[in-house]
Structure formats: structure tokens, C-alpha cells
Scaffold this active site. Structure first.
Site, PDB file in Angstrom:
ATOM      1  N   ASN A 289      -7.767   4.322   9.165  1.00  0.00           N
ATOM      2  CA  ASN A 289      -7.322   3.065   9.756  1.00  0.00           C
ATOM      3  C   ASN A 289      -7.532   3.001  11.265  1.00  0.00           C
ATOM      4  OD1 ASN A 289      -5.220   5.048   8.883  1.00  0.00           O
ATOM      5  ND2 ASN A 289      -3.964   3.968  10.369  1.00  0.00           N
TER       6      ASN A 289
ATOM      7  N   GLN B 250      -7.779   0.611   3.664  1.00  0.00           N
ATOM      8  CA  GLN B 250      -8.665   0.079   4.713  1.00  0.00           C
ATOM      9  C   GLN B 250     -10.086  -0.150   4.213  1.00  0.00           C
ATOM     10  OE1 GLN B 250      -7.809  -1.144   7.524  1.00  0.00           O
ATOM     11  NE2 GLN B 250      -5.729  -0.374   7.717  1.00  0.00           N
TER      12      GLN B 250
ATOM     13  N   CYS C 237       4.587   5.936  19.874  1.00  0.00           N
ATOM     14  CA  CYS C 237       5.693   6.167  20.804  1.00  0.00           C
ATOM     15  C   CYS C 237       6.754   6.994  20.104  1.00  0.00           C
ATOM     16  CB  CYS C 237       6.264   4.831  21.243  1.00  0.00           C
ATOM     17  SG  CYS C 237       7.399   5.010  22.602  1.00  0.00           S
TER      18      CYS C 237
ATOM     19  N   THR D 274      10.443  -7.358 -12.070  1.00  0.00           N
ATOM     20  CA  THR D 274       9.788  -8.637 -12.376  1.00  0.00           C
ATOM     21  C   THR D 274       8.633  -8.867 -11.408  1.00  0.00           C
ATOM     22  OG1 THR D 274      11.847  -9.516 -13.229  1.00  0.00           O
ATOM     23  CG2 THR D 274      10.188 -11.134 -12.587  1.00  0.00           C
TER      24      THR D 274
ATOM     25  N   GLY E  45       0.823  -1.209   0.000  1.00  0.00           N
ATOM     26  CA  GLY E  45       0.000   0.000   0.000  1.00  0.00           C
ATOM     27  C   GLY E  45       0.858   1.260   0.000  1.00  0.00           C
TER      28      GLY E  45
ATOM     29  N   SER F 237      -3.925  -2.704  -0.512  1.00  0.00           N
ATOM     30  CA  SER F 237      -2.831  -3.519   0.033  1.00  0.00           C
ATOM     31  C   SER F 237      -3.318  -4.930   0.322  1.00  0.00           C
ATOM     32  CB  SER F 237      -2.314  -2.864   1.324  1.00  0.00           C
ATOM     33  OG  SER F 237      -1.387  -3.718   1.944  1.00  0.00           O
ATOM     34  N   GLY F 238      -2.571  -5.931  -0.170  1.00  0.00           N
ATOM     35  CA  GLY F 238      -2.997  -7.319  -0.038  1.00  0.00           C
ATOM     36  C   GLY F 238      -3.187  -7.788   1.393  1.00  0.00           C
ATOM     37  N   HIS F 239      -2.271  -7.373   2.298  1.00  0.00           N
ATOM     38  CA  HIS F 239      -2.307  -7.977   3.635  1.00  0.00           C
ATOM     39  C   HIS F 239      -3.439  -7.451   4.505  1.00  0.00           C
ATOM     40  CE1 HIS F 239      -0.167  -4.919   6.300  1.00  0.00           C
ATOM     41  NE2 HIS F 239       0.162  -4.453   5.122  1.00  0.00           N
TER      42      HIS F 239
END
Ligand code: PLP
Length: 393
Positions: free
Chosen positions: A150, A178, A324, A236, A71, A198-200
Site C-alpha cells: 500500500n 491494493q 505517529c 445479515t 479488508g 476491500s470495496g472502498h
């Protein structure tokens, strides 16, 4: 100890169906899709099939799909690729609540001499369309605003924004990372020129993304190299991951209904029970216009990180709304932009569900949240001050 994973806006588990279709591309079908021989050709055919699956999921044409590595790359490619196409324009419009993939890039571009307008949000995390109208000038190179946040899950009025932007002939990008898989997206009926995915975040692996680029949109490649992706992204192709993402998009389309009924009901149940059982809790973000899987809650007068650690000890994986930075726990830029009070912003926790969550898991969280908050409030000086001010001690 059982694991209750409710941090799906951070990442999702790879669906078994996705892994299954990927595996042969590590072993049997390892050809390079650019090769002239049959061995590469058969891989190329299946990369094209995956491209069709992604396009079908987004209501796009296969030729409008560019595979990227994530992403963040899609976001960078959209902005830098667009700016490069309009070198005479040095103004960019975005929002104050973007993911760092956009936010930090804009800060960098600001240092390099671009003028950046960050649209503000109200207490509910909503954008003001009039501010967008007033911000657009003839020097605006592009507008990039996320589809859904998100942290809070708040959904922005992307199509209305696109209409304002398109009226001025300016390219419009949205970070849909998201939103994809959680709410319907249809590029055929859209004002969006470019969309990142984004795939994940939708049960494909980490390390694969997509940039949708509407036909006719001016774009220069961000990764310059070979002729892959029709010259729009060198390198590739990551074949197994592309194949996996195609399958994940096919599944996401199928599960969209479930996401918007069963997952939404589980999220609402969790939220309701927390509000009923714990005093001094705020829900962050516009509750009427939110992703179905996300809830951000602030437990006043306690620290989010302490809650997270105690939840983690019980196998519950959530996330907090703090970043943080330089040793001090600052509330996130999203909650600060929304003006969430200091005493609440510090105690914010995000639960983000997926189709794999169950009612039993919600009950497990609901059972453990009240004693955890009580335990932390018992040792919180802020809570003691609050009770004192209320006259309870
Ligand atoms: N944009 C948003 C809204 C996100 O939530 C994320 C990841 O959390 C990204 C972009 C970055 O995606 P990736 O991790 O694939 O680079």
C-alpha cells in the site's frame, strides 16, 4: 479552493454509478435476503447477481465469494479461519511489510504462542523467494503475503510464491486489497487459495469487503452466527453495499486498461517532473514492478508531515510514510524494512492516483512541490549540515 485527491490507496470516491444502484436498497428493496417471502427473494436474487459480478472480476466461481465488512475482516478471517482448520500447526509465514490488518494480527498471534516468520525485503522492497523456501516447515499452517504494498505499490511475485507454498500442501492467502482494480487478477489460473479485497479501494463504499476462498480450501468461520454466506460468515448481509460492490467490480474490470495506460502515464509524468525539478529525491520501491497508480518519493532532509500540511493548505491530499507513535514521528515499518536511510524515510510522501485524476491536477502538484520543498529545506538544520558537508556554504 480546489481539491486534488491523490490519496486513493487510503480510500477512493464512490463512483456515481455505484451509488445509483445502491440507493433503492435503502428505500424500496429493504427485505432480508434470508426471508422466505417474495420481498426477501428479490433481494436475494440481486445479492447473487452482485456475487457473480465480483466472481467475474476475480475469475472465480460465485460460490467462492464471501462478503465481509472490510479488508481487515477478510484478512483476519483468512488467517484465523485457516489456523483453526489446522490446530496441530502453529507456524505462520508472512512479510515484514504487511498492512496492520495482517501485521498486528500476527504480532497478537505471536503473543498467543504461534511462531511467526516475517520475510524480509531488500532496498527496493522486493521479497527473496529463497527465504520463503527455507522458511516453510511441516509445522507451517499457512502463508499470507500481500499482493501489492500500500505504501510503495511494489508488486510481489505472488504466483511464484504460491507455487512454492502449494508444493508443500500449505494454504496460501494474499491480501489483494491494493492490487484489486489496479492489476489483472484471475483466480482460475492462480496458485492463491484465499484473497482479500476491500470495496472502498475500488470506488465502492467503506464497510464492505470480500474474502475469496478457493473451493476445497479448509476454512472455519471467523464470525460465527447464522447460515449466511453458506455458513462461512454469520450476519445479515449488508445488501446495499454488496450491490454497490458488485457494480464497482464490473466498472473496475472495464477500467483496468485505463488504469494501466492513462493512470500509469499520469503517475510517471508526476514522478518524472518531481525528479527533474527537485534535487535530492529518491523513489521508494521497485520502479519496474509497481502498481500503476502509486509513487512513494522521499525528499531528503525534510519532514513528510510538514510537506503534507503545506500540500493540504493548497487542497492537495496525499499521505506520508510515517506513523505517529508515542509522540515521535517514526518512519513507517515498510520504509524501515527496506532500509531507506533515516534522512530520506522521514521525508517520504505517497501519491496514489485513480481514474478520476487529470493531467491538470498533476501540473498543479508539480507547480507547488518545488517551492514547498525549498521553503522547508531553508529551515532544516539537516539540509544545512548536508550543504556544509558538500562544501556549498
Ligand atoms: N490491506 C491493505 C494492503 C490495505 O491497504 C488496507 C487499507 O488500507 C487494508 C488491508 C484494510 O482494509 P479496510 O480498510 O477495508 O479494513
Amino acid at each position: 479552493m480546489k481539491t486534488v485527491y491523490v490519496d486513493n490507496n487510503a480510500t477512493t470516491q464512490v463512483a456515481s454509478e455505484v451509488l445509483e444502484v445502491m440507493l433503492p436498497y435503502f428505500t424500496e428493496f429493504y427485505g432480508n435476503p434470508s426471508s422466505m417471502h417474495f420481498f426477501g427473494g428479490q433481494v436475494q436474487k440481486n445479492v447473487n447477481k452482485a456475487r457473480e459480478q465480483v466472481a467475474d472480476f476475480l475469475g472465480a466461481e460465485p460460490s467462492e465469494i464471501v462478503f465481509t465488512s472490510c479488508g481487515t475482516e477478510s484478512d483476519n478471517a483468512a488467517i484465523l479461519g485457516s489456523l483453526d482448520s489446522y490446530p496441530e500447526k502453529r507456524h505462520l509465514i508472512t512479510s515484514r511489510v504487511e498492512h496492520p490488518a495482517i501485521g498486528n494480527l500476527c504480532t497478537y498471534l505471536g503473543r498467543k504462542g504461534h511462531r511467526i516468520t516475517e520475510l524480509s525485503v531488500d532496498r527496493e522492497g522486493r521479497l527473496d523467494l529463497d527465504e520463503l523456501k527455507e522458511s516453510v516447515t511441516d509445522k507451517t499452517a499457512m502463508v499470507s503475503v500481500m499482493y501489492a504494498n500500500n505504501e510503495t505499490g511494489v508488486i510481489f511475485p505472488i504466483e511464484e510464491m504460491g507455487e512454492i507454498v502449494k508444493e508443500k500442501g500449505i494454504p496460501f492467502h494474499t491480501d489483494g486489497v491494493q492490487a484489486a482494480g489496479k492489476i489483472p487478477l484471475n483466480m482460475k489460473k492462480s496458485t492463491i487459495d484465499m484473497l482479500s479485497l476491500s470495496g472502498h479501494k475500488l470506488h465502492a463504499p467503506k464497510g464492505i469487503g470480500v474474502l475469496y476462498i478457493r473451493k476445497g480450501t479448509r476454512f472455519s468461520p471467523f464470525i460465527i452466527g447464522g447460515h449466511q454466506e453458506k455458513g462461512r460468515r454469520g450476519g445479515t448481509e449488508n445488501v446495499p453495499y454488496i450491490i454497490g460492490l458488485g457494480k464497482a467490480c464490473e466498472l473496475a474490470k472495464k477500467h483496468l486498461e485505463d488504469e494501466n495506460t492513462r493512470v500509469r502515464a499520469l503517475r510517471d509524468y508526476l514522478e518524472q517532473k518531481i525528479l527533474e525539478r527537485v534535487p535530492n529525491v529518491l523513489v521508494n520501491g521497485d520502479r519496474k514492478n509497481r502498481l500503476p497508480n502509486t509513487v512513494s518519493v522521499s525528499f531528503e532532509y525534510v519532514e513528510g508531515e510538514s510537506i503534507l500540511l503545506l500540500l493540504s493548505d493548497l487542497g492537495i491530499c496525499a499521505s506520508s510514510g510515517s506513523a505517529c507513535t508515542s509522540g515521535s514521528l517514526e518512519p513507517s515499518h515498510v520504509l524501515r524494512a527496506m532500509g531507506v536511510p533515516f534522512t530520506a524515510a522521514h521525508g517520504s510522501i505517497r501519491f496514489s492516483l485513480s481514474i478520476y485524476n487529470t493531467k491538470e491536477e498533476m501540473d498543479y502538484i508539480i507547480e507547488h512541490i518545488p517551492p514547498i520543498i525549498q521553503r522547508l529545506r531553508d529551515i532544516s538544520p539537516f539540509w544545512k549540515d548536508y550543504l556544509k558537508a558538500k562544501g556549498n556554504v
